[in-house]
Design a protein around this motif. Structure first.
Motif, PDB file in Angstrom:
ATOM      1  N   VAL A 184       0.883  -1.159   0.000  1.00  0.00           N
ATOM      2  CA  VAL A 184       0.000   0.000   0.000  1.00  0.00           C
ATOM      3  C   VAL A 184       0.918   1.205   0.000  1.00  0.00           C
ATOM      4  O   VAL A 184       1.754   1.355   0.886  1.00  0.00           O
ATOM      5  CB  VAL A 184      -0.913   0.022   1.242  1.00  0.00           C
ATOM      6  N   VAL A 185       0.777   2.046  -1.007  1.00  0.00           N
ATOM      7  CA  VAL A 185       1.690   3.165  -1.194  1.00  0.00           C
ATOM      8  C   VAL A 185       0.903   4.465  -1.173  1.00  0.00           C
ATOM      9  O   VAL A 185      -0.130   4.576  -1.816  1.00  0.00           O
ATOM     10  CB  VAL A 185       2.448   3.045  -2.539  1.00  0.00           C
ATOM     11  N   GLY A 186       1.404   5.420  -0.437  1.00  0.00           N
ATOM     12  CA  GLY A 186       0.826   6.754  -0.420  1.00  0.00           C
ATOM     13  C   GLY A 186       1.915   7.760  -0.730  1.00  0.00           C
ATOM     14  O   GLY A 186       3.090   7.516  -0.469  1.00  0.00           O
ATOM     15  N   VAL A 187       1.530   8.865  -1.309  1.00  0.00           N
ATOM     16  CA  VAL A 187       2.481   9.926  -1.627  1.00  0.00           C
ATOM     17  C   VAL A 187       2.010  11.176  -0.896  1.00  0.00           C
ATOM     18  O   VAL A 187       0.861  11.584  -1.041  1.00  0.00           O
ATOM     19  CB  VAL A 187       2.545  10.190  -3.148  1.00  0.00           C
ATOM     20  N   ALA A 188       2.893  11.764  -0.121  1.00  0.00           N
ATOM     21  CA  ALA A 188       2.560  12.971   0.631  1.00  0.00           C
ATOM     22  C   ALA A 188       3.420  14.121   0.145  1.00  0.00           C
ATOM     23  O   ALA A 188       4.630  13.983   0.017  1.00  0.00           O
ATOM     24  CB  ALA A 188       2.791  12.741   2.121  1.00  0.00           C
ATOM     25  N   ALA A 189       2.773  15.225  -0.155  1.00  0.00           N
ATOM     26  CA  ALA A 189       3.484  16.425  -0.593  1.00  0.00           C
ATOM     27  C   ALA A 189       2.536  17.603  -0.465  1.00  0.00           C
ATOM     28  O   ALA A 189       1.321  17.436  -0.361  1.00  0.00           O
ATOM     29  CB  ALA A 189       3.961  16.278  -2.041  1.00  0.00           C
ATOM     30  N   ILE A 190       3.089  18.779  -0.500  1.00  0.00           N
ATOM     31  CA  ILE A 190       2.271  19.976  -0.495  1.00  0.00           C
ATOM     32  C   ILE A 190       1.573  20.062  -1.848  1.00  0.00           C
ATOM     33  O   ILE A 190       2.169  19.794  -2.893  1.00  0.00           O
ATOM     34  CB  ILE A 190       3.140  21.225  -0.230  1.00  0.00           C
ATOM     35  N   GLU A 191       0.303  20.437  -1.820  1.00  0.00           N
ATOM     36  CA  GLU A 191      -0.495  20.493  -3.040  1.00  0.00           C
ATOM     37  C   GLU A 191       0.215  21.281  -4.133  1.00  0.00           C
ATOM     38  O   GLU A 191       0.818  22.315  -3.890  1.00  0.00           O
ATOM     39  CB  GLU A 191      -1.844  21.139  -2.738  1.00  0.00           C
ATOM     40  N   GLY A 192       0.148  20.730  -5.338  1.00  0.00           N
ATOM     41  CA  GLY A 192       0.740  21.405  -6.481  1.00  0.00           C
ATOM     42  C   GLY A 192       2.139  20.950  -6.828  1.00  0.00           C
ATOM     43  O   GLY A 192       2.772  21.495  -7.720  1.00  0.00           O
ATOM     44  N   ASN A 193       2.647  19.930  -6.145  1.00  0.00           N
ATOM     45  CA  ASN A 193       4.000  19.457  -6.412  1.00  0.00           C
ATOM     46  C   ASN A 193       4.043  18.199  -7.270  1.00  0.00           C
ATOM     47  O   ASN A 193       5.056  17.527  -7.323  1.00  0.00           O
ATOM     48  CB  ASN A 193       4.749  19.228  -5.100  1.00  0.00           C
TER      49      ASN A 193
END
Length: 130
Positions: free
Chosen positions: A80-89
């Motif tokens: 299970v993979v999630g990607v976290a970043a500030i919106e717009g990246n």
């Protein structure tokens, strides 16, 4: 001992379970185990931790550029993979490309998807389905 949760220190605590106070008092002398008993009404079950058994590679990205930065990664069956970043990246475009929802992506590099991929959109109101 001072109990620290989410980087906030507390001297007193009140625990509610099903709308009723099950513990209130000083944190001093309490342990995470004693507070969890107040939260769930008993001891936590013992859980044997094992390394996950991962399957074959189902997604492989090599020098994949969707928006800006070239990425290399693999995702194996069962992960299970999630990607976290500030919106717009670029995380939204990356995940849509991996799920096959954006024919314009990738811009360069290679993306191989050899198995089923489930996609959970960030905006369930406009992209989600029940």
């Amino acid at each position: 001992m001072r109990l620290v949760c989410n980087l906030i220190e507390a001297d007193r605590v009140t625990v509610l379970r099903r709308g009723k106070v099950t513990f209130t008092g000083q944190v001093a002398g309490e342990t995470p185990a004693s507070l969890s008993r107040a939260m769930i009404g008993g001891d936590l079950p013992r859980v044997e931790r094992r390394a996950p058994v991962l399957g074959e590679v189902v997604v492989r990205a090599e020098r994949l550029v969707v928006e800006q930065v070239p990425l290399d990664f693999v995702i194996r069956a069962g992960e299970v993979v999630g990607v976290a970043a500030i919106e717009g990246n670029g995380q939204r475009a990356l995940l849509r490309a991996v799920a096959g929802l954006d024919e314009a992506a990738p811009r360069s590099g290679s993306l191989t998807v050899s198995g089923p991929v489930a996609f959970v959109p960030e905006d369930r109101t406009t992209e989600g389905i029940i």
